[in-house]
Structure formats: C-alpha cells, structure tokens
Design a protein around this motif. Structure first.
Motif, mmCIF file in Angstrom:
data_model
loop_
_atom_site.group_PDB
_atom_site.id
_atom_site.type_symbol
_atom_site.label_atom_id
_atom_site.label_comp_id
_atom_site.label_asym_id
_atom_site.label_seq_id
_atom_site.Cartn_x
_atom_site.Cartn_y
_atom_site.Cartn_z
ATOM 1 N N UNK A 10 0.841 -1.204 0.000
ATOM 2 C CA UNK A 10 0.000 0.000 0.000
ATOM 3 C C UNK A 10 0.874 1.251 0.000
ATOM 4 N N UNK A 11 1.985 1.201 0.747
ATOM 5 C CA UNK A 11 2.924 2.328 0.734
ATOM 6 C C UNK A 11 3.370 2.660 -0.680
ATOM 7 N N UNK A 12 3.668 1.619 -1.433
ATOM 8 C CA UNK A 12 4.127 1.870 -2.801
ATOM 9 C C UNK A 12 2.986 2.157 -3.760
ATOM 10 N N UNK A 32 0.398 3.979 -3.021
ATOM 11 C CA UNK A 32 0.052 5.397 -2.868
ATOM 12 C C UNK A 32 1.003 6.301 -3.644
ATOM 13 N N UNK A 33 2.288 5.960 -3.699
ATOM 14 C CA UNK A 33 3.190 6.830 -4.462
ATOM 15 C C UNK A 33 3.240 6.440 -5.940
ATOM 16 N N UNK A 34 2.669 5.284 -6.299
ATOM 17 C CA UNK A 34 2.640 4.907 -7.717
ATOM 18 C C UNK A 34 1.488 5.569 -8.451
ATOM 19 N N UNK A 35 0.283 5.461 -7.902
ATOM 20 C CA UNK A 35 -0.859 6.108 -8.555
ATOM 21 C C UNK A 35 -2.053 6.316 -7.618
ATOM 22 N N UNK A 36 -1.800 6.367 -6.313
ATOM 23 C CA UNK A 36 -2.801 6.645 -5.273
ATOM 24 C C UNK A 36 -3.797 5.502 -5.057
ATOM 25 N N UNK A 68 3.684 7.319 5.402
ATOM 26 C CA UNK A 68 2.449 7.030 4.678
ATOM 27 C C UNK A 68 1.632 8.302 4.550
ATOM 28 N N UNK A 96 -2.342 7.241 -15.057
ATOM 29 C CA UNK A 96 -3.269 7.125 -13.941
ATOM 30 C C UNK A 96 -2.954 8.241 -12.938
ATOM 31 N N UNK A 138 0.458 11.503 -10.322
ATOM 32 C CA UNK A 138 1.362 10.715 -9.481
ATOM 33 C C UNK A 138 2.029 9.614 -10.303
ATOM 34 N N UNK A 164 5.957 8.911 -11.279
ATOM 35 C CA UNK A 164 6.571 7.606 -11.027
ATOM 36 C C UNK A 164 7.221 7.063 -12.300
#
Lengths: 480, 480
Positions: free
Chosen positions: A347-349, A351-355, B108, B189, B192, B196
């Motif tokens: 989930x951490x990744x 969120x920074x990949x595409x929310x 987070x 997407x 963000x 990435x």
C-alpha cells in the motif's frame, strides 16, 4: 473550409464547429493571418443559426486563436509552431540517459501485441484477451446508471488506497479457499501492477528470482527493469520441476519463486497437487517467499486445482489475480492477497505509484459480482472457451503431424513445440504476412526453442478454423 | 440468524440471502456442523418464496460451504481457518526484507491524508481534493450511458498503452500554448503515476534531482524510494531562486530540475515570467532536463502564467498535468507531454507497470471535454474556489496577527508561516483533537520550519469560517 456537422451527436453544434476550426488552426491547416468566413456567411453555408457561429467564434477568441478587427473581418492570430522550429534545439539526449541505466533496450512485447490486438485486422492468436463479443456492456450500463444516481456514494471521488471496501468484500467471497481478511487484500490496476508493486517493494538490483522456464514475458520484463537476475527452473507436464528447486535455492539465494501454477502462461500446464505441496515444503524449509500469479484459475475446462495460497499454512505466498481474463482487460482491476504486513508495505508503494484504482469502476465491479452476474458470466465464458479450445485442438490434429503439445485443462493458451528445422522468427513473419498473429516462444524464454503460443479465447471459431490452416500452410512452406 | 432483505436493491433477493449467509460462514459466525433453517422454514421467516431460498442454498452448496443430508437437514460443512492457526507459521520476515532495501520507512503521508479525507468526520484542510459537491455526477451519468450503448466502440476492452486517441486529441486541444502532437502525449493514472514513470525510467540510485524547498511530498517520497538524492533550491515570492541554480547544478550534476511553477504546492506561489525564462536558459545551458508538474494551472483566480513547456524552444521540459484538481481525483487520469522520444520510453514502462489507463473512463472524460462541459466546469469551480480562498484569507486576517503568507493567485493552497515558538507537531495534534485537519509543513521539507498548509477547495464555506477559528484558538492556547 469544410466543416461537417453531425445532428445525431450529443455534442452540441457550436462545439462541433469550435473543435473543427480549432484543430485546423493548431494543426497548421489555417495559418496566422488567414481570414475566416464572417459569422453571417458561415451560418448560411452550414445552414445553422448565426448565434451558433457566434458561440463557436467566441470560444476560439477566448483561446487566443482568432480575433475580429472591426471593418476588416475575423482572422487567425495563432502562430503555428512548425515541426522544424524545434529541431535545432532538440539537444537533450533522453534516450542516451535511459540506455545508460538499462542494459540494452526493453522489448516492447506487450505494447506490440496489444497494438496488433487493437488493430483487429488479423486473425489474432497472439494476445491474452477475452473474446470481445462476450464482454457484458449491457449489464454494466445499468450498474453505472445506478451508481451515478446513488447520492449516498461518492463514486467519482477519491477512495481508499487499498481499494473500495465493497469490492474487497466481494474478492474475499470469491476466495473462499483461502478466505483472506479485508486487510489482507489490495486492489490493483490489473495483475501487471500487482507484480510491479511486489517487485518494486521487495527487490533491488542484483537480487535473484526463480521463474519457470518458459514464463510470462510481463514478469520477465519487470524483473529485467529492476535489474533482478532470473534463475530458471524447468517444467514438465506436472508443472515446475521441484526436484531441482532445492539445488537452485542453495546456489542462487533467490528472494522469490515466481510461479503460475494453474493453467500456466504460456504452456497451459497445471502444477499437480503433489508438486504444489513439494513447492510449499521447499519454500518453507529454505524460507523463500512465493509469488503465485493466478489470472486463469476461474476458467476451468476439466480439472480445477487448489491455489498455493489456500494450501499454504504460512505467510510465504503472495497471491496475485485479476478480472482481466474472465471479464475485461480494459477495466484494469486485479488484486493481491497476502499477509497484512505485506499488504501494508505494498500500500505504501501503491500510494506513491498512482494513489488508488479508479473509484467508480471498483464500485461497478463490486456490484456486478454482488448481483451474481459475475458468477454467471464466468460460467458462460468458460463454456465458450472450452469449445474454442476443443476446436483448436481438433484443427491442430487435422493440419499438423509432428508437433507436440499438452491439452490445457483451463485458461487461455496452447503451447506448440514445432520441428526444430523451422525458424520461428521466419514462421512468425510469414504468418503475419498472411494475416495470422501468434506469439513466438522466444518472448517467454531465454532459450530459443521451436515454440509458439496460441491463444484460443479471443479469436472466433471461424478464425480458429482458417487461422490454424494458415499457420500449417506457412509451416509446411518453410520446411520444404 | 437474522437476514436483512432490501426490496429496493437491484441485487436480487436470493443473492442477498446467499451473500449474507456466506459472509457469516467465512467470518466464522456460523461454524462447521451448525444447522441452517430448512428451506421451508427460512422462506416463512423471511416471507419470501421457497424457490428463492432454494437458489441461495444451491449457490452455497456449489461453493462447498453447506450441504444437505437427507432426513437430517442442511449443515455448514466449511471449516473456518482460525486466526491462530496461521500464527505458528508466520515466519517470513517481509518487513525485514523491505527495510533492508530502503533506508528507513516511508511515511504514509498520502494514505494518511486520504484516509482522513475519506472519513470526512473532520473539517478537512489537509488534502488536495476538489469539493465533493461540485463533482458533476449527472453529466457523467449520460456520458456512460451513451458510451455503453455505442456498438461501434469497445469501451470495456483493452486500449492503446499511450491512451485512447480521442482523449489525447482533447488533451492536445487543452494545451494550445504548447500544442503537442498526439505522439507527444501519454495518458497516465493521475499525475502521481506520471511522476513515477518519469523517475523510474530515467533515474537510478545515487542520481541527484533539484527540487524547490518546500515541495510536494508525493514527489519527495518517490525520489526517496528510488534512492535519489534531492538537492533543494530556495524560493521567494517570485518562485524558485534561479540565482543559485547554476551553482547547485555545477556542484551536484542533477539529472532533473523538478518544479511546480504555477500555484505551487504547498506555497501557492507562482514563478514570475522572468524567472521562468531564467530557469529555461540555465537548464538549456547546463543541459539539465526539467519536470514541470502542473496540476493547478487551470484554476486561475487573478493571474495566469505560460507553462515552461510552452516557453521552451527545446525538448528539455517534460510536462505533467492531471484532471484530479479541476474535475475528480477518483477518476485517476493525468497526462505527460514531452518529445516523442521521451513518450516512447515512458510507454515502455507504462506497459509493464499497468498496461494502460481504464478504457471506459478515458472515453468518458474525452466526451466530457468535447461537449464543452469540462470548460464550463472549470469556469464554475474556479468561481467557487476563488470565493473560498477570499473567505479563508479574510478569516486568517480576522483571527491571526503575527502570521505570514502570500495570497495565491490560483490553485488550492495557502502556506502559513507561524511563530517559531509553537511546535507544529503539537498544533497538528491539538487541531486534530478539535476536529480540524491540516498538513504540517515538515511533510514538504527537510527543514523544520513553523509552517502549515491549508487547502481551501475541499471544505465548505461554513467549515472555513469555523475551522480557521479553531486553528487560531489552538495556536493561541499553545503560545500561552
């Protein structure tokens, strides 16, 4: 200047006029200084109300594209940037920057295959797509209407990074064998993103991962991108050869074993129950995590298999699946099931990949499952795909003599071993020329064996009949 | 066993019964061996047809959850996995594996902020969300209906990796200043994912990137994830201080300058035209690429600015934007504009990241833009947000004396500098306890200055009035 007006369109007429003139100005068909027809004149030519033209011209003026000069008329004031204008300045070498970082180029295999799928001009055995005509547009019509009418839901708003709760509940219910809790589920943009998130979370350059030989090229490309070494384990008709696994683990210290145990891509083979248990035992003994990639297990033609996830008594298995193969690839919804700890890290990744995954589509899919339509849909498509598989096997028997293949008990693919005196690259080119696309085996493998992968879910029955004949003709032509 | 039946739902009654019993069995409320009411009995209790119960029980039997034994009745046959069963085996240390690779944990932040936004229990100044009540559900209702009825489109199928053509055309038309060709656009997407993809394509661990101080935490977290060193350049009320840029470039050899020139996040400041030209000159001279992150430029309250992309005569600028701030974050649609070469490289990584953006939503958004509704929508929300900004400034003037801030000329945020004798962490905690959420400045910065970021687009006018008062009360309480 010809402008086409479509009176059937839901786009209003002044917007149609606006967009068409705008496009021409931006594309350089109309140049700075060119004079437009007067509002009155254009309204006569197009046989529309003068205020309609007025509205379109107002928008063009607001965009800074045209202007009116009293007594002179209306002119284009936008200066098109000529392609040549930029060229002198194109001095930053992005490709060099990219290549310096990555040893050699990626293949664009996925894009190539999808582009061909989208073109739809060929008989298309190359992809991993569901049949177009089985996608349930009508059912979704009602679902989207209901969702957008529902004032209690915020279907166009942002939503939980890990996925919308009602969809996670439905995924949980689909997975009765392993019955994850909601905190053990992450909704992703297809299985591809699930793999990307897992790899990017847990792997660093130089790490090793064990993969089946052959295996899914989407996973191979990701591992290559992340600088990860792939160690291949051979397969037989029972799946991965677990006999050599311990040796490979001791030698290469892999971080993961990546496997597609059920209706494997590309071979169609399913790992036997005994091998599944062996694999879990070995992974647990050597403390290596498993990624179980499972997009096809819903499509059962003869025999179903319990997932590794459901057989495992530990947290070693990260399970990945998707709705792309049973329902629609265009939806881009898949999921991961793993221990809560792993999901938190993913989930951490995410969120920074595409929310998060698009909210509305998650609700729509949840509703489709909850209404029972998904269950019925899978039963229906399974029936069709089984018939197509049978037909393709029948055609292969009819047109080929010396080839080897396993009849897949589910899923999407037949993996053909051809005579090694035929160049697969030449066969691919010749078939393509004759209008038939399939996937050469070398995309799935570091070895260069005489294999091709045929998909039977996407083509029609007529296409299977004529397409296999064409491949056979090309094959025979090359063997002469 | 109480089962609730909703006669208004579009989910048929037997499916409602099926799901409710299934949930209870999987959740362990009903155990292996528990006897269910007979079909006849349950149909009486629920006052539904007996065949309805029969259908629900059939599904539960097909799932292997219950079974009927003649003369004895219907029983749960599913053995719930107890949470404890797994615990002994939870021996794989995924978190350790993760932490070994990443120096320290990620924050987070994005998820935390979004979770609070979703909970909606607080006065929410913390996020970067559009106002809920302005999202045009009704307009999309008609659009989805038309698209799903249109037999010429395959709106649920797979589509081009780089984006659906009609949407790319609309994006092109939105960007008249820089007028990219369709091959210079990639649909992503959200912004963000655009960031990435750019970072993962062009950066490797150890690389340096120049960022404004402070800057968007989503970019900071990504750079940290990829092991990239951030070099900060200070800002004043004209934006990035380009005076020190040459020195920083010579010293750190950055791969990129990452900037949010227009209505900056978090400061709200816009880079002056002179600074923009300086930045482009320096980047070109030292041959450093620029990432222009531009989510807010559509929301103009006083003064608009030309993008770096439109001012640039070279290929140095990679431009990123999104529909998240003007329309809906939940849609997850953004885009990149850059030279064709850059887009090709990004497409390679897009295909292995998640193939493409959901097809249906791309068509829906294209239709929304083409009909003129998007343009009208942006004008409408800009009006509302300008009022909210004015109100927030008015409230700040009323309740605070010694704070510093710039009035933003567009966008989403006001950046407050408070007295340095107040702990921002304590202020955050106290405000949260009193039901007001804002974002502490330390998420945007490596320094620990006394800043908070306030968003004015999402809260209602009433919430702005009462929320600013609460923050002021908390602030004064902590200063005593």
């Amino acid at each position: 200047m010809t402008i086409k007006i479509n009176h059937e369109s839901h786009i209003s007429i002044y917007m149609q006029i606006y967009h068409q003139i705008k496009n021409r100005i931006i594309d350089g068909d109309l140049h700075e200084g060119d004079r437009l027809l007067s509002e009155r004149k254009l309204s006569q030519v197009l046989n529309v109300n003068r205020t309609t033209i007025l509205s379109a011209y107002d928008l063009l003026k607001a965009d800074g594209l045209i202007d009116s000069f009293s007594g002179k008329g209306t002119f284009v004031i936008y200066k098109t940037i000529q392609a040549g204008d930029h060229n002198n300045y194109y001095d930053y070498d992005f490709e060099g920057m990219y290549l310096k970082h990555h040893n050699g180029k990626h293949d664009d295999v996925i894009k190539m295959i999808m582009d061909d799928g989208i073109r739809r001009s060929n008989i298309f055995f190359a992809g991993g797509l569901p049949a177009e005509n089985l996608i349930p547009n009508e059912a979704f019509h009602d679902i989207y209407r209901d969702l957008l009418n529902d004032k209690t839901l915020n279907v166009l708003s942002s939503s939980d990074v890990s996925g919308v709760k009602t969809l996670k509940q439905m995924i949980k219910n689909l997975m009765i064998e392993s019955s994850p809790s909601l905190k053990e589920i992450l909704v992703t943009s297809g299985a591809q993103q699930a793999l990307d998130l897992i790899f990017k979370t847990f792997l660093i350059p130089g790490d090793a991962v064990i993969v089946e030989e052959p295996t899914f090229f989407g996973a191979l490309q990701l591992l290559k991108h992340y600088g990860v070494k792939t160690v291949t384990v051979p397969m037989d008709n029972q799946g991965m050869d677990t006999g050599v696994l311990a040796y490979l683990i001791e030698r290469h210290h892999p971080k993961f074993i990546y496997t597609i145990p059920t209706y494997h891509n590309p071979t169609g083979i399913s790992m036997s129950l005994e091998r599944r248990k062996d694999l879990l035992k070995i992974a647990s003994h050597y403390n290596v995590a498993i990624i179980e990639d499972d997009p096809y297990s819903g499509l059962v033609y003869e025999e179903s298999y319990p997932s590794l996830k459901s057989l495992s008594k530990s947290n070693h298995v990260i399970y990945v699946s998707t709705f792309s193969k049973t329902l629609s690839l265009g939806l881009r919804i898949g999921w991961v099931t793993a221990s809560e700890e792993v999901i938190k890290l993913l989930v951490r990744n995410k969120q920074i990949s595409d929310l998060h995954v698009n909210t509305l589509n998650q609700y729509a899919l949840a509703s489709f499952i909850e209404s029972g339509s998904y269950r019925a849909h899978v039963i229906m498509v399974t029936e069709f795909y089984r018939r197509k598989r049978n037909l393709m096997i029948q055609m292969l028997k009819k047109h080929f003599e010396d080839i080897e293949y396993e009849c897949p008990k589910g899923g999407y693919y037949i993996w053909l071993r051809l005579s090694s005196d035929v160049s697969i690259r030449k066969l691919f080119d010749l078939c393509k020329k004759k209008g038939v696309m399939m996937t050469p085996g070398y995309h799935f493998s570091q070895s260069n064996g005489p294999y091709i992968r045929l998909n039977f879910s996407y083509p029609s029955e007529e296409e299977i009949i004529s397409g296999i004949k064409i491949i056979s003709d090309c094959y025979n032509e090359l063997r002469k």
